[in-house]
Enzyme design. Sequence first.
Site, short mmCIF file in Angstrom:
data_model
loop_
_atom_site.label_atom_id
_atom_site.label_comp_id
_atom_site.label_asym_id
_atom_site.label_seq_id
_atom_site.Cartn_x
_atom_site.Cartn_y
_atom_site.Cartn_z
N SER A 44 0.77 -1.24 0.00
CA SER A 44 0.00 0.00 0.00
C SER A 44 0.80 1.29 0.00
CB SER A 44 -0.95 0.02 1.20
OG SER A 44 -1.83 -1.08 1.09
N VAL A 45 2.08 1.23 0.34
CA VAL A 45 2.86 2.47 0.27
C VAL A 45 2.85 3.02 -1.16
CG1 VAL A 45 4.37 2.12 2.25
CG2 VAL A 45 4.96 1.06 0.08
#
Lengths: 552, 376
Positions: free
Chosen positions: A272-273
């Site tokens: 998700s970064v």
Amino acid sequence: MIAVVKSIKVEAQVRRRRIPQRLSLAAGVFCMLFMALLGRAAEISMTNEPRETGPAKAERVFTPRRDIVDRSGFVLATSVPLASLYADPYFILDPTDAAHKLHGVFPHLDPVKLAADLASDRRFVWVERHLSPEQQEQVHQLYLPGVSFMKEYRRIYPQGSLASHVLGHVDADGNGLAGIELSMNGQLVDETVTGPLALSLDVTIQHALESVLAQGIDEFQAKAGSGVVLDALTGEVLALASAPTYDANRPVPGDAERYFNRPVAGVYELGSVFKIFNSAIALETKTATHDMPVDARRPITIGAHEIKDFHAKNRVLTVSEVFKYSSNIGSTRLALGFGKEQQQSFFEKFGLMNRSSIELREAARPITPDRWGDITTATLSYGYGLSVSPLQLAEAVIPVVNGGLRMEASLLKGGRTSAPQRVLSPETAKQVRNMMRQVVEDGTGKRADVQGIGVIGKTGTAERAGRQGYTKRERISSFVAAFPAAAPRYVVYVVLEAPEGNKETHGHATAGWVAAPLVSRLVSRMSPILGIRPVFPEEQNGGVLLAVERVN
Amino acid sequence: MNILSRAHDGMISRWWWSVDRWGLGCIIFLMVVGIIMGLAASPAVAAKLGLEQYHFVKRQLLFVGLSSVIIVVCSLLSPVGVRRAAYALLVFAGLALLATLVLGVEIKGARRWIYVGGLSIQPAEFLKPALMVVTADLMSRQEKVFGRMDGTLLAFLGLLSCVGILVLQPDIGQTILIAAAWVGVLFLSGVRLVWAAVFAPIGGVGVVMAYFTLPHVAKRIDAFLDPQRAENYQVNKALDAAVHGGIIGVGPGEGELKRTLPDAHTDFIFAVALEEYGLIACTLIVGSFAILVLRSMARARHHTSSFSQLAVGGLVIVIGLQAFLNMAVSLGMVPTTGMTLPFISYGGTSLLAMAVSAGFLLAMTRRRPGMMGGLA
């Protein structure tokens, strides 16, 4: 003989008168002898090079490898002269006896093999490198002809394991094998350059990063970890850590895991970064605005894949909320909105498609998707399908932090001289930062915050692709952050591999529970070092601080 | 009143004002250097032999004390006294030398030492000053000795008998030194220089014979001619030390050589000095020997007695030549001789015998009324 005696006798009176003159002659002869001694002694004393008694000259190193220091001149690697013992078998009188005696000093040497070496036809045989003064004294006491010492420089890392993966190490002959020692080998052995090689690292920050990372690994029973601290204004790497670590002063052969530089040489699907890049692309391409509604009510199906949310809200979210709650569904919708071409082009600009230009040979090439279909575009929006190194990810976040400029990360003090490239507009960068702030204020990354400093960031919990596909048990939990929130300058990225939840995290091992608190601790330790003054909001201090500021 | 005042008419003040104070100064300086170098070199050797750290230093100090007494006592002698003392010493040393062949202790293949009351003595060392003074006496005589024998011939016989025993020991280094010094005195006595044409081949033949009959001599000469050989270990180490020392040396106690050579405190003390104090020490040591030798020669020129002149010459040649040979070995200029460095090397016999030589020398070079033709 009688004749001799007679002639001597006849001359008696003449001889007497010759004595003073002969004394002068003898004095002259002695003068010459003593002058010869002085001349010879002067000749030898003024020789700069050691005498050549064997063919060993070519093997000698007379100038030490340059030191490596951190940005403020703190010594990280230096060279100390030590004696190394070699033998010239031609001089060895009794190889078996000599080998036996040397075995007494160096018990780990094989006396049979050593005896064979000492009996060989070679004129140069290493017996043992880098002796301690005690060992040297013991060898002296053997009075062995044919063995001699030569001064060799041994590489010493005075800080032990600190920054070991950045520094790397050298072999017994002083050739760099890894890290800066390898990539900068030419410059480090260059005799024309004086003074140490200054790195961009700051030992105090490096130490903070390493200790927080080690603490985190211990706390969450993680297999390994990585950490990066960058200065977004210059691209300088202030700290770079890989755990587990090693001490190059005491090499442990065969322990490849320890020597592996994870943030640089390891590539991971970081999850998700990547939503930072996804949101930035959507805003920059103007295919979305921060308050635009996005439908995240139900999972999306693309081909055989169903895309679901981890923290499912099951409602219509704004673009900001998609980011804050880390919605995969929302991210996929944004990605499908700007499309594959824009995605590729921006990933290229962020430097995610190529090897990092960091000054380390270990830097890994990313694993890019073989085919780039809709499903790839969709999964890339939340960080699957492209494996990059943690350092590379932190580098790609730099433009968001500094207002849109891509700075290539550098391990050398002063960073790169090349002009930075504009990747994002300052406006886009600011909006993404605001979203990142919300993650920490009110989203998945609350545990990353530091009162008075302010942290912005994004969580990333990825499942690692194993033999049986993606597995929930083996996670990569990471948190990428920047601080201070008011004017972010420093990028921090912390990655834990296969962390386990504990009592305090209620069994959770996701990024928000395990990586975010590490960032918080790290920022707390780094802020005073970096000279960042805490600022508290007015409601907490009753307006006094602002009043003081106004007076000043 | 000061005992050393010129006006004081005591024995000591007369001695002080007539002795060669520069020469005496050089000898004292060299003995002090010997103690300093012994402090550096001998603890390592003592450790190797399992002796107490300052074993050699303490003994050296004791011998330097004894030597000083011997020097002063001998230098108080008149020339006649020196002659008598030399004859007496020659008898004792000669007998002792003979005794080494029977009672001698074999060390490294040679019988050069005898033990007297717990002390090991090398008679050859004491033989040297005695033989030189006696040779000078015989060569300076104009009348025949014992009514019929020429002095020079008798001196030659004396040399032959001493050298004969030395060769049997065997001690080729001392043989060469004594023979060379004897020839030196012969030339000082005024024989024509063409005689060199006779003595040079004799010396040459002697060395060649030694080379072929004595294995250790052959070994040393081979090692000198081919420095790469293992037998040359000590000299190579000494040369390394000299290079290491450079001009100012590596500093007191910092040298490596003393830890690598078994003879660091005796035969190779000069190399230890070179390593620790560099070319400076070399200049001071060589300079001191040079002053001692040259001043003595210069003072002897003005003597009216040819005995004094030849005795000074002989003693100075022995001291100077031995010093030269020792230092030349350390500098790789001549083959290894096994000779000590006068006044500096550790060794009781060496120091005491050198003290006798120095005492005789100082006695002969003292200013005496009527004995200093040009100056008196």
